[in-house]
Design a protein around this motif. Structure first.
Motif, PDB file in Angstrom:
ATOM      1  N   UNK A 123       0.873  -1.171   0.000  1.00  0.00           N
ATOM      2  CA  UNK A 123       0.000   0.000   0.000  1.00  0.00           C
ATOM      3  C   UNK A 123       0.912   1.223   0.000  1.00  0.00           C
ATOM      4  N   UNK A 124       0.378   2.379  -0.276  1.00  0.00           N
ATOM      5  CA  UNK A 124       1.206   3.579  -0.167  1.00  0.00           C
ATOM      6  C   UNK A 124       1.331   4.035   1.286  1.00  0.00           C
ATOM      7  N   UNK A 125       2.401   4.738   1.574  1.00  0.00           N
ATOM      8  CA  UNK A 125       2.459   5.490   2.819  1.00  0.00           C
ATOM      9  C   UNK A 125       1.482   6.648   2.703  1.00  0.00           C
ATOM     10  N   UNK A 126       0.530   6.737   3.634  1.00  0.00           N
ATOM     11  CA  UNK A 126      -0.470   7.798   3.571  1.00  0.00           C
ATOM     12  C   UNK A 126       0.177   9.144   3.877  1.00  0.00           C
ATOM     13  N   UNK A 127      -0.304  10.190   3.213  1.00  0.00           N
ATOM     14  CA  UNK A 127       0.236  11.525   3.412  1.00  0.00           C
ATOM     15  C   UNK A 127      -0.907  12.522   3.529  1.00  0.00           C
ATOM     16  N   UNK A 128      -0.738  13.520   4.394  1.00  0.00           N
ATOM     17  CA  UNK A 128      -1.770  14.529   4.565  1.00  0.00           C
ATOM     18  C   UNK A 128      -1.316  15.606   5.529  1.00  0.00           C
ATOM     19  N   UNK A 129      -2.244  16.435   5.928  1.00  0.00           N
ATOM     20  CA  UNK A 129      -1.939  17.527   6.859  1.00  0.00           C
ATOM     21  C   UNK A 129      -2.920  17.605   8.017  1.00  0.00           C
ATOM     22  N   UNK A 130      -3.984  16.817   7.985  1.00  0.00           N
ATOM     23  CA  UNK A 130      -5.064  16.935   8.979  1.00  0.00           C
ATOM     24  C   UNK A 130      -4.847  16.025  10.185  1.00  0.00           C
ATOM     25  N   UNK A 131      -4.570  14.753   9.930  1.00  0.00           N
ATOM     26  CA  UNK A 131      -4.383  13.792  11.013  1.00  0.00           C
ATOM     27  C   UNK A 131      -4.128  12.411  10.439  1.00  0.00           C
ATOM     28  N   UNK A 132      -3.423  11.578  11.197  1.00  0.00           N
ATOM     29  CA  UNK A 132      -3.069  10.240  10.746  1.00  0.00           C
ATOM     30  C   UNK A 132      -3.161   9.246  11.894  1.00  0.00           C
ATOM     31  N   UNK A 133      -3.543   8.017  11.538  1.00  0.00           N
ATOM     32  CA  UNK A 133      -3.711   6.933  12.503  1.00  0.00           C
ATOM     33  C   UNK A 133      -3.180   5.643  11.898  1.00  0.00           C
TER      34      UNK A 133
END
Length: 612
Positions: free
Chosen positions: A6-16
């Motif tokens: 899977x991809x490493x998830x990326x964002x700016x809001x929040x991660x779990x």
């Protein structure tokens, strides 16, 4: 770029990231509704009690590490202590030489719930009702259990039917956990509903309600039921029924505590772990044994490097077995000193060691438990001591296992859950909840969950750092991690896996640090997906406390040339399934860009990351 599932998830809001998709979805939903990382972690933790009852429960324990909005990391200790009546002498008088792996004698003061409520009080914003909403709903209305829940119940079916009848009522029969069908735990739902009701009756203020819930847990209806369960003679893994020593005073007198972490500096990185009441410093000792390593040039998959890491693990684990514990002071400064690391590093040769070699960090030779002496000397058969047997090459045609096997008497070699959260304000949490497994003790009537069994990790010999001692914590395997780059908290990570936790987590960290040193990347998913390994050249923390000299278990994705070279060096190599080593998850905040990242273990098809 390496293959990833899977991809490493990326964002700016929040991660779990967590070991179960429902926990990850719960935490993310809390973040989406304005909750903070602490709110999300607490809500997800209570969901894990519902959906992974074979891996953790409310009467278990949890250590966690938190950095609030980029601040200095803190450890929250949710590891309960031995009851006042649980002395090593009393257990020896019962004819025991080690603590049973199941039953009331193995039950410490439950620590998890008080710790989660303390986290919610100090760093959360939500009410108790709000964070328990998901767990109550799943317990009352049902969820589709993962296959390992049903497999665990099948392993202990006869024990439940013949001896643990309260567990049989919940887990056996037509309404028991079956993949693809809804499984409900209505007693657990009612427990949390009553806890919320009593908390809200104390007043409208959020903190007042949380404190009322903590008191109810320690002194009210929950405590009364737990004490009654502990006083009931129960068949345990010793083969004899025993009652435990947990009392109302024990429950009322213990609270979770905030502590400073133990840290180690590796280049620009600072790694924070819980103290020597956990096995956390094992990771720091492994890093210290690397010396002035060139991270940019580090190839974790090179056979010579892998050999060096295995041998370092053996030395660090021997120190853990000899020197860690809560019953006496532990000289961590000496254990993590440069001079001591140099002494220990000199013991690593080109050939695999078959010796158990604790050091003398303060100049004194280790005094160890008699069971350790016997099992290392081969005076206890490997079969009786829980050894896996002679290493063999094993390839599975089906899905690889995601948890150690459970014996018919409930004995488990150790597994658990893990949870990581980072929110848009930069607060980062790594938590490893465990204990209170459905196979650790009978379900407490009316509560819907059993007592824990973490006392099995303490010794019954007097005068050791990990001697069973009233008011002291058993040395646990639970070990969340947080790594900071140039003082900025950057990666929160961890894994289930008992004695494997600080092996798999160290390999993950080294892959990430090497990749960052080369090109400033943090490929969390690639590091989690990479082939992993572990050694059992250590004294197992779980009953019946086995030892397997020179053992090394590799995933079958490791190249055959690497396997051959490690065997040439003397490692007793077993090749397991392609996806059988590691249960890791991680979240990160990239120090250059501030982008949030997350990834979770694909092994077992239940761990997931979420974020945006």
């Amino acid at each position: 770029m390496a293959f990833t599932t899977r991809p490493t998830l990326q964002g700016t809001f929040g991660m779990v990231g967590s070991t179960h998709w429902l926990a990850s979805a719960t935490a993310m939903s809390v973040l989406e509704r304005g909750g903070r990382a602490a709110d999300a972690a607490v809500a997800a933790a209570f969901v894990l009690h519902v959906v992974e009852p074979h891996l953790n429960g409310p009467a278990g324990e949890v250590p966690l590490i938190i950095s609030v909005e980029g601040g200095e990391p803190q450890v929250l200790c949710g590891q309960g202590v031995a009851p006042a009546g649980a002395t090593a002498g009393r257990y020896r008088e019962l004819g025991l030489d080690i603590v049973p792996g199941t039953g009331p004698l193995a039950a410490p003061v439950p620590g998890a719930v008080d710790a989660w409520l303390l986290l919610l009080r100090d760093h959360g914003t939500w009410t108790l009702r709000d964070v328990l909403e998901h767990a109550i709903g799943l317990a009352e209305h049902g969820h589709s259990p993962v296959p390992q829940v049903a497999a665990t119940v099948a392993s202990v079916r006869d024990l439940f039917a013949e001896h643990w009848t309260s567990s049989a009522e919940l887990y056996l029969g037509a309404d028991g956990p079956t993949p693809g069908r809804l499984f409900r735990n209505r007693d657990l739902a009612r427990t949390w509903q009553r806890l919320v009701a009593e908390a809200e009756a104390a007043g409208p203020d959020r903190e007042t309600q949380i404190e009322a819930a903590r008191r109810t847990w320690r002194e009210g209806f929950v405590a009364e039921a737990l004490v009654a369960a502990a006083a009931t003679e129960t068949q345990d893994s010793s083969g004899t029924p025993h009652a435990g020593y947990l009392s109302g005073d024990d429950l009322a007198g213990w609270e979770a505590t905030w502590e400073q972490p133990v840290t180690f500096q590796l280049g620009d990185w600072t790694v924070a772990k819980a103290g020597a009441w956990s096995q956390g410093p094992v990771m720091l000792q492994q890093l210290a044994l690397l010396g002035d390593v060139d991270l940019a040039g580090l190839d974790v998959d090179d056979p010579a490097t892998l050999h060096r890491l295995v041998e370092g693990t053996k030395l660090a684990m021997a120190d853990r077995d000899a020197w860690y514990g809560d019953a006496a002071p532990v000289d961590l400064d000496a254990l993590l000193s440069t001079g001591y690391a140099e002494q220990r590093r000199a013991l690593i040769s080109e050939h695999a060691s078959t010796e158990w070699r604790p050091g003398a960090p303060s100049g004194q030779q280790a005094r160890v438990a008699e069971h350790i002496r016997r099992v290392v000397a081969g005076e206890v058969s490997r079969e009786l001591a829980g050894g896996v047997g002679e290493p063999t090459t094993q390839h599975s045609d089906g899905p690889d296992p995601v948890a150690p096997p459970v014996d018919a008497d409930g004995t488990t070699r150790g597994d658990t859950c893990h949870l990581d959260v980072v929110d848009r304000w930069g607060t980062m949490i790594s938590a490893t909840p465990s204990g209170g497994w459905l196979q650790s003790n009978p379900v407490v009537p009316g509560l819907g969950f059993p007592l824990g069994n973490r006392l099995q990790m303490a010794w019954l010999d007097d005068g050791l750092p990990n001697t069973l001692t009233p008011g002291r914590r058993p040395r646990t395997t639970l070990t969340p991690s947080l790594a900071s780059y140039q003082g900025r908290p950057t990666i929160a990570f961890g894994t289930p896996g008992g004695d494997q936790q600080d092996q798999w987590s160290t390999h993950l960290l080294l892959r990430l640090l090497a990749g960052f040193a080369r090109d400033r990347s943090l490929d969390l998913q690639g590091a989690i997906d990479a082939p992993n390994w572990h050694t059992n050249h250590l004294v197992n923390s779980f009953y019946p406390r086995g030892y397997e000299p020179a053992s090394l278990v590799l995933e079958s994705r490791v190249p055959e040339a690497t396997v051959a070279e490690l065997r040439r060096r003397g490692h007793q190599v077993a090749v397991g399934g392609a996806w059988s080593e590691g249960r890791l998850s991680a979240v990160a905040r990239h120090p250059d860009t501030g982008i949030l990242l997350a990834a979770a273990n694909p092994r077992g098809m239940q761990g997931y990351a979420a974020g945006r």
